[in-house]
Design a protein around this motif. Structure first.
Motif, PDB file in Angstrom:
ATOM      1  N   GLN A   1      35.053  40.434  41.606  1.00 41.79           N
ATOM      2  CA  GLN A   1      35.886  39.272  41.352  1.00 41.79           C
ATOM      3  C   GLN A   1      35.032  38.011  41.457  1.00 41.79           C
ATOM      4  OE1 GLN A   1      39.097  39.317  40.442  1.00 41.79           O
ATOM      5  NE2 GLN A   1      38.942  41.552  40.412  1.00 41.79           N
ATOM      6  N   TRP A   2      35.347  37.039  40.606  1.00 43.85           N
ATOM      7  CA  TRP A   2      34.624  35.779  40.659  1.00 43.85           C
ATOM      8  C   TRP A   2      35.051  35.015  41.915  1.00 43.85           C
ATOM      9  CZ3 TRP A   2      30.748  34.538  37.508  1.00 43.85           C
ATOM     10  CH2 TRP A   2      30.630  35.250  36.324  1.00 43.85           C
ATOM     11  N   ARG A   3      34.095  34.347  42.503  1.00 48.75           N
ATOM     12  CA  ARG A   3      34.443  33.515  43.655  1.00 48.75           C
ATOM     13  C   ARG A   3      35.165  32.270  43.166  1.00 48.75           C
ATOM     14  NH1 ARG A   3      29.264  32.475  47.239  1.00 48.75           N
ATOM     15  NH2 ARG A   3      28.564  31.697  45.250  1.00 48.75           N
ATOM     16  N   GLU A   4      36.123  31.831  43.965  1.00 52.43           N
ATOM     17  CA  GLU A   4      36.817  30.605  43.628  1.00 52.43           C
ATOM     18  C   GLU A   4      35.895  29.423  43.891  1.00 52.43           C
ATOM     19  OE1 GLU A   4      39.831  30.371  42.302  1.00 52.43           O
ATOM     20  OE2 GLU A   4      39.944  32.558  42.260  1.00 52.43           O
ATOM     21  N   LYS A   5      36.104  28.349  43.141  1.00 59.94           N
ATOM     22  CA  LYS A   5      35.307  27.151  43.342  1.00 59.94           C
ATOM     23  C   LYS A   5      35.582  26.578  44.710  1.00 59.94           C
ATOM     24  CE  LYS A   5      34.008  24.559  39.322  1.00 59.94           C
ATOM     25  NZ  LYS A   5      34.364  23.489  38.413  1.00 59.94           N
ATOM     26  N   GLU A   6      34.525  26.184  45.364  1.00 61.82           N
ATOM     27  CA  GLU A   6      34.707  25.583  46.702  1.00 61.82           C
ATOM     28  C   GLU A   6      35.269  24.184  46.539  1.00 61.82           C
ATOM     29  OE1 GLU A   6      31.162  25.772  48.930  1.00 61.82           O
ATOM     30  OE2 GLU A   6      30.827  27.885  48.498  1.00 61.82           O
ATOM     31  N   GLU A   7      36.280  23.901  47.329  1.00 61.96           N
ATOM     32  CA  GLU A   7      36.874  22.554  47.281  1.00 61.96           C
ATOM     33  C   GLU A   7      36.129  21.649  48.207  1.00 61.96           C
ATOM     34  OE1 GLU A   7      41.042  22.587  47.803  1.00 61.96           O
ATOM     35  OE2 GLU A   7      41.269  24.407  46.630  1.00 61.96           O
TER      36      GLU A   7
END
Length: 79
Positions: A72-78
């Motif tokens: 799974q792709w990592r979510e963008k860090e906020e």
């Protein structure tokens, strides 16, 4: 070096003469032993490959299609 070259040329001349004048080796070697050698070689090759495939435990790099799941792709860090 000259003696070596001279003897090498002499040997090739002898070989060429034997081919031209029907060499002393029997001409029916393949008729006598050809089939047996071929069958023996096929049997030996089959036995060796059967051993390699069944006994050595080599991992054969078979197709991974259907066996691997994509990460799974990592979510963008906020920020």
């Amino acid at each position: 070096m000259f003696r070596f070259a001279k003897s090498a040329v002499n040997l090739t001349g002898v070989a060429a003469r034997q081919v031209r004048n029907n060499s002393t080796a029997p001409q029916d070697f393949h008729a006598k032993y050809g089939t047996g050698l071929l069958v023996g070689g096929i049997g030996f090759c089959t036995a060796v490959w059967a051993f390699v495939i069944t006994q050595t435990g080599i991992t054969w790099n078979l197709s991974p299609v259907g066996k691997l799941m994509p990460k799974q792709w990592r979510e963008k860090e906020e920020e």
